[in-house]
Design a protein around this motif. Structure first.
Motif, PDB file in Angstrom:
ATOM      1  N   TYR A   1       4.317  -6.045  11.076  1.00 16.35           N
ATOM      2  CA  TYR A   1       3.211  -5.852  10.138  1.00 16.35           C
ATOM      3  C   TYR A   1       2.019  -5.158  10.785  1.00 16.35           C
ATOM      4  O   TYR A   1       1.137  -4.663  10.092  1.00 16.35           O
ATOM      5  CB  TYR A   1       2.780  -7.195   9.557  1.00 16.35           C
ATOM      6  CG  TYR A   1       3.778  -7.764   8.568  1.00 16.35           C
ATOM      7  CD1 TYR A   1       4.366  -6.949   7.609  1.00 16.35           C
ATOM      8  CD2 TYR A   1       4.117  -9.115   8.587  1.00 16.35           C
ATOM      9  CE1 TYR A   1       5.278  -7.461   6.691  1.00 16.35           C
ATOM     10  CE2 TYR A   1       5.020  -9.638   7.679  1.00 16.35           C
ATOM     11  CZ  TYR A   1       5.601  -8.801   6.736  1.00 16.35           C
ATOM     12  OH  TYR A   1       6.503  -9.308   5.825  1.00 16.35           O
TER      13      TYR A   1
ATOM     14  N   ARG B   1       7.986   5.485   2.959  1.00 15.39           N
ATOM     15  CA  ARG B   1       7.023   6.592   2.838  1.00 15.39           C
ATOM     16  C   ARG B   1       6.983   7.415   4.115  1.00 15.39           C
ATOM     17  O   ARG B   1       6.989   8.652   4.077  1.00 15.39           O
ATOM     18  CB  ARG B   1       5.643   6.045   2.522  1.00 15.39           C
ATOM     19  CG  ARG B   1       4.583   7.136   2.357  1.00 15.39           C
ATOM     20  CD  ARG B   1       3.181   6.568   2.327  1.00 15.39           C
ATOM     21  NE  ARG B   1       2.238   7.641   2.074  1.00 15.39           N
ATOM     22  CZ  ARG B   1       1.578   7.807   0.936  1.00 15.39           C
ATOM     23  NH1 ARG B   1       1.770   6.980  -0.062  1.00 15.39           N
ATOM     24  NH2 ARG B   1       0.731   8.807   0.798  1.00 15.39           N
ATOM     25  N   THR B   2       6.915   6.736   5.263  1.00 20.64           N
ATOM     26  CA  THR B   2       6.848   7.448   6.540  1.00 20.64           C
ATOM     27  C   THR B   2       8.097   8.287   6.769  1.00 20.64           C
ATOM     28  O   THR B   2       8.012   9.440   7.204  1.00 20.64           O
ATOM     29  CB  THR B   2       6.670   6.440   7.701  1.00 20.64           C
ATOM     30  OG1 THR B   2       5.485   5.666   7.479  1.00 20.64           O
ATOM     31  CG2 THR B   2       6.552   7.166   9.038  1.00 20.64           C
TER      32      THR B   2
ATOM     33  N   THR C   1       0.814  -1.210   0.000  1.00 21.01           N
ATOM     34  CA  THR C   1       0.000   0.000   0.000  1.00 21.01           C
ATOM     35  C   THR C   1       0.848   1.260   0.000  1.00 21.01           C
ATOM     36  O   THR C   1       0.396   2.310  -0.407  1.00 21.01           O
ATOM     37  CB  THR C   1      -0.892   0.051   1.256  1.00 21.01           C
ATOM     38  OG1 THR C   1      -0.061   0.128   2.417  1.00 21.01           O
ATOM     39  CG2 THR C   1      -1.773  -1.186   1.353  1.00 21.01           C
ATOM     40  N   GLY C   2       2.089   1.178   0.502  1.00 19.35           N
ATOM     41  CA  GLY C   2       2.928   2.362   0.605  1.00 19.35           C
ATOM     42  C   GLY C   2       2.575   3.224   1.798  1.00 19.35           C
ATOM     43  O   GLY C   2       3.146   4.292   1.973  1.00 19.35           O
ATOM     44  N   GLN C   3       1.636   2.788   2.634  1.00 14.73           N
ATOM     45  CA  GLN C   3       1.223   3.573   3.788  1.00 14.73           C
ATOM     46  C   GLN C   3       1.297   2.732   5.056  1.00 14.73           C
ATOM     47  O   GLN C   3       1.086   1.524   5.022  1.00 14.73           O
ATOM     48  CB  GLN C   3      -0.199   4.091   3.606  1.00 14.73           C
ATOM     49  CG  GLN C   3      -0.368   5.008   2.427  1.00 14.73           C
ATOM     50  CD  GLN C   3      -1.766   5.585   2.364  1.00 14.73           C
ATOM     51  OE1 GLN C   3      -2.531   5.504   3.304  1.00 14.73           O
ATOM     52  NE2 GLN C   3      -2.089   6.186   1.240  1.00 14.73           N
ATOM     53  N   PRO C   4       1.571   3.369   6.223  1.00 14.18           N
ATOM     54  CA  PRO C   4       1.558   2.636   7.487  1.00 14.18           C
ATOM     55  C   PRO C   4       0.170   2.064   7.741  1.00 14.18           C
ATOM     56  O   PRO C   4      -0.833   2.659   7.332  1.00 14.18           O
ATOM     57  CB  PRO C   4       1.898   3.705   8.530  1.00 14.18           C
ATOM     58  CG  PRO C   4       2.523   4.807   7.767  1.00 14.18           C
ATOM     59  CD  PRO C   4       1.920   4.780   6.400  1.00 14.18           C
ATOM     60  N   ARG C   5       0.118   0.910   8.375  1.00 16.41           N
ATOM     61  CA  ARG C   5      -1.187   0.311   8.682  1.00 16.41           C
ATOM     62  C   ARG C   5      -1.939   1.145   9.707  1.00 16.41           C
ATOM     63  O   ARG C   5      -3.131   1.377   9.608  1.00 16.41           O
ATOM     64  CB  ARG C   5      -0.987  -1.113   9.193  1.00 16.41           C
ATOM     65  CG  ARG C   5      -2.285  -1.916   9.262  1.00 16.41           C
ATOM     66  CD  ARG C   5      -1.999  -3.340   9.724  1.00 16.41           C
ATOM     67  NE  ARG C   5      -1.129  -4.049   8.798  1.00 16.41           N
ATOM     68  CZ  ARG C   5      -1.548  -4.608   7.682  1.00 16.41           C
ATOM     69  NH1 ARG C   5      -2.800  -4.504   7.310  1.00 16.41           N
ATOM     70  NH2 ARG C   5      -0.707  -5.252   6.903  1.00 16.41           N
TER      71      ARG C   5
ATOM     72  N   SER D   1       7.682  -0.296   1.467  1.00 16.13           N
ATOM     73  CA  SER D   1       7.310   1.018   0.938  1.00 16.13           C
ATOM     74  C   SER D   1       6.666   1.892   2.003  1.00 16.13           C
ATOM     75  O   SER D   1       6.848   3.112   2.011  1.00 16.13           O
ATOM     76  CB  SER D   1       6.359   0.857  -0.253  1.00 16.13           C
ATOM     77  OG  SER D   1       7.023   0.309  -1.357  1.00 16.13           O
ATOM     78  N   SER D   2       5.900   1.277   2.889  1.00 14.37           N
ATOM     79  CA  SER D   2       5.224   2.065   3.930  1.00 14.37           C
ATOM     80  C   SER D   2       6.229   2.659   4.912  1.00 14.37           C
ATOM     81  O   SER D   2       6.004   3.746   5.456  1.00 14.37           O
ATOM     82  CB  SER D   2       4.200   1.202   4.679  1.00 14.37           C
ATOM     83  OG  SER D   2       4.838   0.151   5.387  1.00 14.37           O
TER      84      SER D   2
ATOM     85  N   PHE E   1       3.523  -1.599   9.869  1.00 16.61           N
ATOM     86  CA  PHE E   1       3.980  -1.381   8.489  1.00 16.61           C
ATOM     87  C   PHE E   1       3.755  -2.644   7.662  1.00 16.61           C
ATOM     88  O   PHE E   1       4.404  -3.664   7.908  1.00 16.61           O
ATOM     89  CB  PHE E   1       5.462  -1.010   8.474  1.00 16.61           C
ATOM     90  CG  PHE E   1       5.775   0.272   9.201  1.00 16.61           C
ATOM     91  CD1 PHE E   1       5.536   1.498   8.600  1.00 16.61           C
ATOM     92  CD2 PHE E   1       6.297   0.244  10.487  1.00 16.61           C
ATOM     93  CE1 PHE E   1       5.826   2.679   9.269  1.00 16.61           C
ATOM     94  CE2 PHE E   1       6.591   1.418  11.164  1.00 16.61           C
ATOM     95  CZ  PHE E   1       6.351   2.643  10.557  1.00 16.61           C
TER      96      PHE E   1
ATOM     97  N   ASP F   1       4.518  -3.192   4.549  1.00 18.07           N
ATOM     98  CA  ASP F   1       5.534  -3.459   3.530  1.00 18.07           C
ATOM     99  C   ASP F   1       6.669  -2.453   3.662  1.00 18.07           C
ATOM    100  O   ASP F   1       6.586  -1.488   4.423  1.00 18.07           O
ATOM    101  CB  ASP F   1       4.927  -3.396   2.123  1.00 18.07           C
ATOM    102  CG  ASP F   1       4.091  -2.149   1.925  1.00 18.07           C
ATOM    103  OD1 ASP F   1       4.547  -1.059   2.339  1.00 18.07           O
ATOM    104  OD2 ASP F   1       2.987  -2.241   1.378  1.00 18.07           O
TER     105      ASP F   1
END
Length: 216
Positions: free
Chosen positions: A68, A79-80, A16-20, A75-76, A71, A73
């Motif tokens: 997990y 991104r952060t 997703t590229g974003q933190p969960r 990318s997340s 994060f 993945d």
């Protein structure tokens, strides 16, 4: 065996590229920050391309489930980190543009922004690596686009005050291109050694027109 593999694949988090999620409690925030700190150290040592979730788990002494949880993945995580560094850059741009009163001070503000961004990336090699990663990763490209639009809108607000009679669409186009060229100059400069890099920034600054808002 086939069903088992299929289950494992379904359980893997989607990129997703974003933190969960962003933790609110102290323990969760500490774990969140530890993950970012470990990732930062690994990127500094090996580069963002070599960053592995398994290595983060090992260095941070966490389970994959704990990682997990925050994060999904790699990318997340990148991104952060990129968004945090971008926050520092935005503060710089906001402060410099706040000093603008006319064409001369606008030009000086843009020169100052170029200097500060160049120094920032020289002092933070990790951010330099992350900046490159945001260009190569499709999921992360939106970070750079959003950040660029923030800077363009900030400059547009200044141009609109200096040239209130000009068409807004024209001023916005000038603002967007000006910030794109500034970013391109910095990207090029940090790809060189420091002496040549500073010379490139100085050349870019000399090329800046005196009356930016008057460009058509």
């Amino acid at each position: 065996m086939g069903e088992e593999v299929a289950v494992r694949r379904r359980r893997q988090p989607e990129p997703t590229g974003q933190p969960r999620r962003i933790p609110q409690q102290k323990r969760g925030r500490e774990r969140f920050e530890k993950i970012l700190s470990v990732a930062l150290a690994l990127i500094e040592k090996n580069g963002s391309d070599a960053l592995k979730m398994s290595e983060i788990v090992e260095k941070a002494e966490l389970s994959f489930g704990a990682l997990y949880q925050y994060f999904p993945d790699k990318s997340s995580i990148i991104r952060t980190l990129a968004e945090r560094f971008n926050g520092q850059g935005r503060a710089c741009v906001k402060a410099e543009l706040a000093t603008v009163t006319d064409a001369a001070t606008l030009r000086q503000a843009l020169c100052n922004i170029a200097d500060q961004y160049y120094d920032f990336f020289r002092q933070e090699p990790v951010m330099r690596d992350i900046w490159v990663a945001t260009q190569a990763d499709r999921l992360l490209q939106e970070i750079d686009a959003d950040d660029m639009e923030f800077h363009a809108q900030a400059l547009f607000s200044v141009l609109a005050k200096l040239e209130p009679e000009r068409r807004k669409a024209e001023l916005l186009a000038i603002a967007r291109l000006t910030m794109q060229l500034l970013a391109a100059a910095v990207r090029y400069a940090i790809s060189l050694d420091d002496v040549d890099g500073r010379a490139a920034i100085a050349l870019y600054q000399r090329m800046l027109p005196t009356a930016i808002a008057r460009l058509s």
